[in-house]
Design an enzyme around this catalytic site. Structure first.
Site, PDB file in Angstrom:
ATOM      1  N   ARG A 137       0.803  -1.235   0.000  1.00 31.57           N
ATOM      2  CA  ARG A 137       0.000   0.000   0.000  1.00 31.57           C
ATOM      3  C   ARG A 137       0.837   1.287   0.000  1.00 31.57           C
ATOM      4  O   ARG A 137       0.272   2.367  -0.008  1.00 31.57           O
ATOM      5  CB  ARG A 137      -0.963   0.044   1.188  1.00 31.57           C
ATOM      6  CG  ARG A 137      -1.904  -1.149   1.269  1.00 31.57           C
ATOM      7  CD  ARG A 137      -3.001  -1.084   0.227  1.00 31.57           C
ATOM      8  NE  ARG A 137      -3.969  -2.156   0.392  1.00 31.57           N
ATOM      9  CZ  ARG A 137      -4.335  -2.991  -0.572  1.00 31.57           C
ATOM     10  NH1 ARG A 137      -3.800  -2.885  -1.780  1.00 31.57           N
ATOM     11  NH2 ARG A 137      -5.232  -3.920  -0.357  1.00 31.57           N
ATOM     12  N   HIS A 186      -2.969 -13.041 -12.212  1.00 34.73           N
ATOM     13  CA  HIS A 186      -4.172 -13.194 -11.370  1.00 34.73           C
ATOM     14  C   HIS A 186      -5.198 -13.811 -12.309  1.00 34.73           C
ATOM     15  O   HIS A 186      -5.793 -13.101 -13.128  1.00 34.73           O
ATOM     16  CB  HIS A 186      -4.611 -11.812 -10.880  1.00 34.73           C
ATOM     17  CG  HIS A 186      -6.005 -11.753 -10.317  1.00 34.73           C
ATOM     18  ND1 HIS A 186      -6.338 -12.283  -9.102  1.00 34.73           N
ATOM     19  CD2 HIS A 186      -7.150 -11.225 -10.818  1.00 34.73           C
ATOM     20  CE1 HIS A 186      -7.633 -12.070  -8.869  1.00 34.73           C
ATOM     21  NE2 HIS A 186      -8.142 -11.436  -9.896  1.00 34.73           N
ATOM     22  N   ASP A 240      -0.877 -13.439   0.374  1.00 32.75           N
ATOM     23  CA  ASP A 240      -1.839 -12.598  -0.334  1.00 32.75           C
ATOM     24  C   ASP A 240      -2.267 -11.417   0.547  1.00 32.75           C
ATOM     25  O   ASP A 240      -3.413 -10.979   0.515  1.00 32.75           O
ATOM     26  CB  ASP A 240      -3.063 -13.416  -0.752  1.00 32.75           C
ATOM     27  CG  ASP A 240      -3.631 -12.953  -2.075  1.00 32.75           C
ATOM     28  OD1 ASP A 240      -3.093 -11.987  -2.645  1.00 32.75           O
ATOM     29  OD2 ASP A 240      -4.613 -13.552  -2.536  1.00 32.75           O
ATOM     30  N   ASN A 252       0.626  -2.725  -7.482  1.00 33.18           N
ATOM     31  CA  ASN A 252      -0.599  -1.911  -7.518  1.00 33.18           C
ATOM     32  C   ASN A 252      -0.574  -0.818  -6.462  1.00 33.18           C
ATOM     33  O   ASN A 252      -1.472  -0.723  -5.618  1.00 33.18           O
ATOM     34  CB  ASN A 252      -1.830  -2.796  -7.353  1.00 33.18           C
ATOM     35  CG  ASN A 252      -1.829  -3.588  -6.065  1.00 33.18           C
ATOM     36  OD1 ASN A 252      -0.769  -3.794  -5.470  1.00 33.18           O
ATOM     37  ND2 ASN A 252      -2.985  -4.011  -5.609  1.00 33.18           N
TER      38      ASN A 252
END
Lengths: 431, 321
Positions: free
Chosen positions: A70, A185, A310, A100
């Site tokens: 993050r 993914h 994950d 991401n």
């Protein structure tokens, strides 16, 4: 620069090294940042600090091949520093983060930013995935050559599938030329518009379903492209029985294919959603019992190479919503070792096999110098009590976000000490 | 007495026992008579506050709840989200906390997401009534349907009920499935494959994809509204094709029992799921009666949850005062 650690002798340990198959009482000598000797270390050197392991397990520090940190971009959910503190408490000494972030890790500047922040935290080693496509948009192949040069270990669009067949085909083909690994993914987005697994629970709750076919249709397509291009391909967090069968067939064919799953898919089912429990809203979704059993069996028979946490931190505001509005994901770095031990206890895996899924196997897949108890390797270690059971209490997890799907579960395995490059970075509070 | 409805909230029919359902239906039955009399106002909820919080547009359900509360002398406030702080981005939880601070006795909530009303109920001290959450539940609709059926057929157990149309996206269907199976009715779902609930059989119903076969021998044919967005979503190709295969007209209704009743939760799409000839046939259609029963059922529900909350808080209620 951090001062070079001295010598430490870990004595009276149960040594566990999945790479060599070692499971025996013994000792380990660390000198500076590396392992000097494993097994019988002879006389403890006079200048060494001795750590009495009291017969507990000493294993390579865990390699968590799929985490979301993050940072940069969503520091209210997690930072590299907070994730590292959680990781060392879970015995994770290396982790690989998804691209991401905001900005996306699709250029070398962001790779270097992540590396610098991880150095500053000075705990778990952080390796980044580079974006497979620019901006994770799935349209143009990212600068994977430059990203690799600056430290990206493999390439993925993170939580998104590379959905376009032509883009995936070119990506695999281009990456194959360099020998780079593509991590997918596997989820066909047009079949995955829902909130939880398509099935009876979704039907009863009135939630839109995500078909298991969304996963294996994408997997089947990708493996055809892998066959054509000869690329190296890794399927992330597989969750369905059919996916296990597909990967098994691909391996039998001799394709350069590996895969991982995450603890929830091997230990939980869609029943965990209960009455709209958003901590159980994961991507891919928790499936039904026959899928869970097949995932556990796939881990046991080696079809599934790795177990990754994950780790997907979501703050309270992202989860305290209606099930539809709530964000996907669960935290997991602090429960990864316990999950592996639970699979060894109940899932038909030997203890060394279970540990291999979280140490040497992911290190091999990604080419990381980690996951082995061997002279000359980095002294990245975890000392744990395999018998101690603990109740997961999300509120006390060290991650900045508390969204654990294992909240209130009782799991085996307590981390006593975590060592990275010869330095103790975590010690359990009680003796 | 203890076997009656004693829950603080009414969130769905799945968690209702047969005894609780009967308690609510019996109570509602008495209010039907009140509503038909010239003097409709009772003082049961005098001094109590009911807030209708509607995140979805609704005229009939909101009006029905409002009227029910007013006939019991409660003070009623209506909140439509378009004109409120919700439109300014306030979260569901914050809205719940804000309204809770105003000390309402009952919150009647409709929301577009499944599970939203249950989530909200965990954050407030008052009673909460689910007026429809996503595709999940619409318990007062199922209760009013049951009351309508029971008054016409004298019973619920043993009846064959076909619920026809877009059951996948229907909270009315789910609440009716739970309630009717609990009461011993035989429930069938009749829908195109794309609009059926996955795993519906596990809810104790049988599934048909052919209208004539599905309603054959049924006592009740319950039609559901089909939304226009089902066409763009690819669930069905067109309204005319839908009507041809799944619409209810007189010819098709002949497959049901000769005295079968036709129901619809409204608002109807005439000519799409139901032919006007049937909808307006007073001998077969009880659609207007459903609306009438709705007010009575909501009076019974508002009274019951307020009473249960008062008892939970150790306050005297009614005759106990």
């Amino acid at each position: 620069m951090k001062p070079m650690p001295g010598k430490t002798a870990y004595v009276n340990a149960r040594l566990l090294d999945p790479a060599s198959g070692l499971d025996a009482p013994g000792a380990l000598l660390a000198e500076g940042e590396t392992i000097a000797a494993v097994g019988s270390i002879g006389e403890i050197p006079a200048d060494a600090e001795a750590v009495d392991c009291r017969g507990l397990c000493l294993a390579p520090g865990l390699v968590d091949m799929r985490v979301q940190l993050r940072e940069p971009g969503e520091e209210h959910k997690e930072t590299i520093a907070s994730a590292c503190r959680a990781a060392v408490a879970g015995g994770v000494t290396s982790m690989v983060c998804l691209p991401n972030t905001g900005p996306v890790i699709d250029n070398d500047a962001v790779v270097e930013f992540v590396a610098r922040r991880a150095r500053q935290a000075g705990l778990t080693k952080v390796y980044p995935y580079g974006a497979a496509t620019k901006g994770l948009k799935g349209e143009e192949v990212a600068e994977i050559g430059l990203l690799a040069d600056s430290g990206a270990v493999a390439f993925t669009d993170g939580e998104r599938a590379v959905a376009s067949a032509v883009v995936m085909s070119r990506l695999l083909s281009y990456a194959a030329g360099f020998g780079h690994l593509i991590v997918q993914h596997p989820e066909e987005p047009t079949l995955a518009g829902g909130d939880m697994n398509a099935g009876t629970t979704a039907g009863r709750l009135g939630l839109a379903g995500i078909s298991p076919a969304a996963e294996w249709i994408m997997l089947e397509r990708d493996l055809r492209l892998v066959e054509i291009t000869g690329a190296r391909y890794h399927a992330a967090h597989i969750s369905t029985a059919e996916s296990v069968a597909i990967i098994r067939r691909a391996k039998e064919k001799g394709l350069a294919v590996t895969c991982d799953t995450a603890p929830p898919y091997a230990l939980l089912t869609e029943d965990a959603v209960g009455e709209f429990r958003t901590f159980a809203k994961l991507s891919p979704p928790l499936r039904k019992e026959s899928d869970r059993a097949a995932i556990a069996a796939g881990l046991a028979d080696g079809t599934i190479d790795c177990l990754a946490s994950d780790h997907s931190p979501q703050d309270a505001d992202s989860k305290r919503k209606t099930f539809h509005d709530a964000a996907f994901g669960g935290v997991g770095v602090e429960t990864l070792l316990s999950a592996a031990l639970e699979l060894a206890r109940a899932g038909g895996l030997g203890l060394l096999d279970a540990l291999a899924k979280v140490t040497v196997n992911p290190a091999r897949v990604l080419g990381l110098p980690a996951g082995r108890l061997t002279a000359g390797a980095a002294a990245d270690l975890v000392l744990f009590d395999p018998e101690a059971r603990w109740e997961v209490n999300a509120a006390t997890l060290l991650s900045k976000s508390k969204n654990s799907p294992f909240d209130e579960s009782t799991l085996p395995g307590r981390v006593i000490r975590t060592v990275i490059d010869g330095r103790t970075v975590f010690e359990a509070a009680h003796g | 007495m203890t076997s009656g409805f004693i829950q603080r909230h009414l969130l769905g029919t799945r968690t209702l026992s047969a005894a609780e359902i009967l308690d609510l239906l019996d109570r509602a039955d008495r209010y039907v008579a009140v509503n038909r009399s010239p003097e409709k106002k009772l003082s049961v909820l005098a001094g109590r506050t009911v807030i209708n919080l509607f995140y979805e547009n609704s005229t009939r359900t909101r009006t029905s709840f409002e009227l029910a509360a007013k006939r019991l002398s409660a003070d009623v406030v209506n909140m439509q989200t378009g004109a409120s702080s919700v439109a300014k981005g306030e979260t569901l939880i914050d809205t719940a906390a804000t309204l809770n601070a105003m000390h309402p006795d009952v919150l009647v909530v409709r929301h577009h997401d499944s599970g939203a009303v249950s989530l909200l109920s965990q954050k407030v001290n008052c009673a909460v009534v689910n007026a429809g959450d996503g595709w999940h539940e619409h318990p007062t609709q199922a209760l009013l349907d049951a009351l309508t059926i029971r008054r016409r057929k004298g019973k619920l157990a043993g009846l064959k009920v076909a619920i026809c149309g877009d059951v996948l996206h229907s909270r009315v269907a789910r609440s009716n499935i739970h309630l009717l199976t609990t009461m011993g009715a035989e429930v069938r779902l009749v829908a195109p494959r794309t609009l059926c609930i996955p795993g519906a059989e596990s809810m104790g119903v049988s599934v048909f994809h052919d209208m004539a076969a599905g309603i054959s021998g049924c006592d009740i044919v319950m039609m559901l509204r089909i939304q226009n967005e089902r066409m763009s979503g690819g669930y069905i190709p067109s309204t005319r094709e839908y009507f041809r295969h799944f619409g209810l007209d007189r010819e098709r209704l002949a497959a049901a029992k000769p005295d079968a009743l036709v129901m619809h939760p409204g608002p109807m799409n005439r000519g799409v799921e139901i032919d006007s000839d049937i909808a307006d046939d007073v001998d077969r259609s009880v659609i207007r009666e459903q609306v009438e029963m709705g007010v009575a059922v909501r009076m019974a529900v508002l009274e019951s949850v307020t009473r249960n909350l008062a008892r939970e808080n150790g306050e005297p209620w009614g005759d106990e005062k």
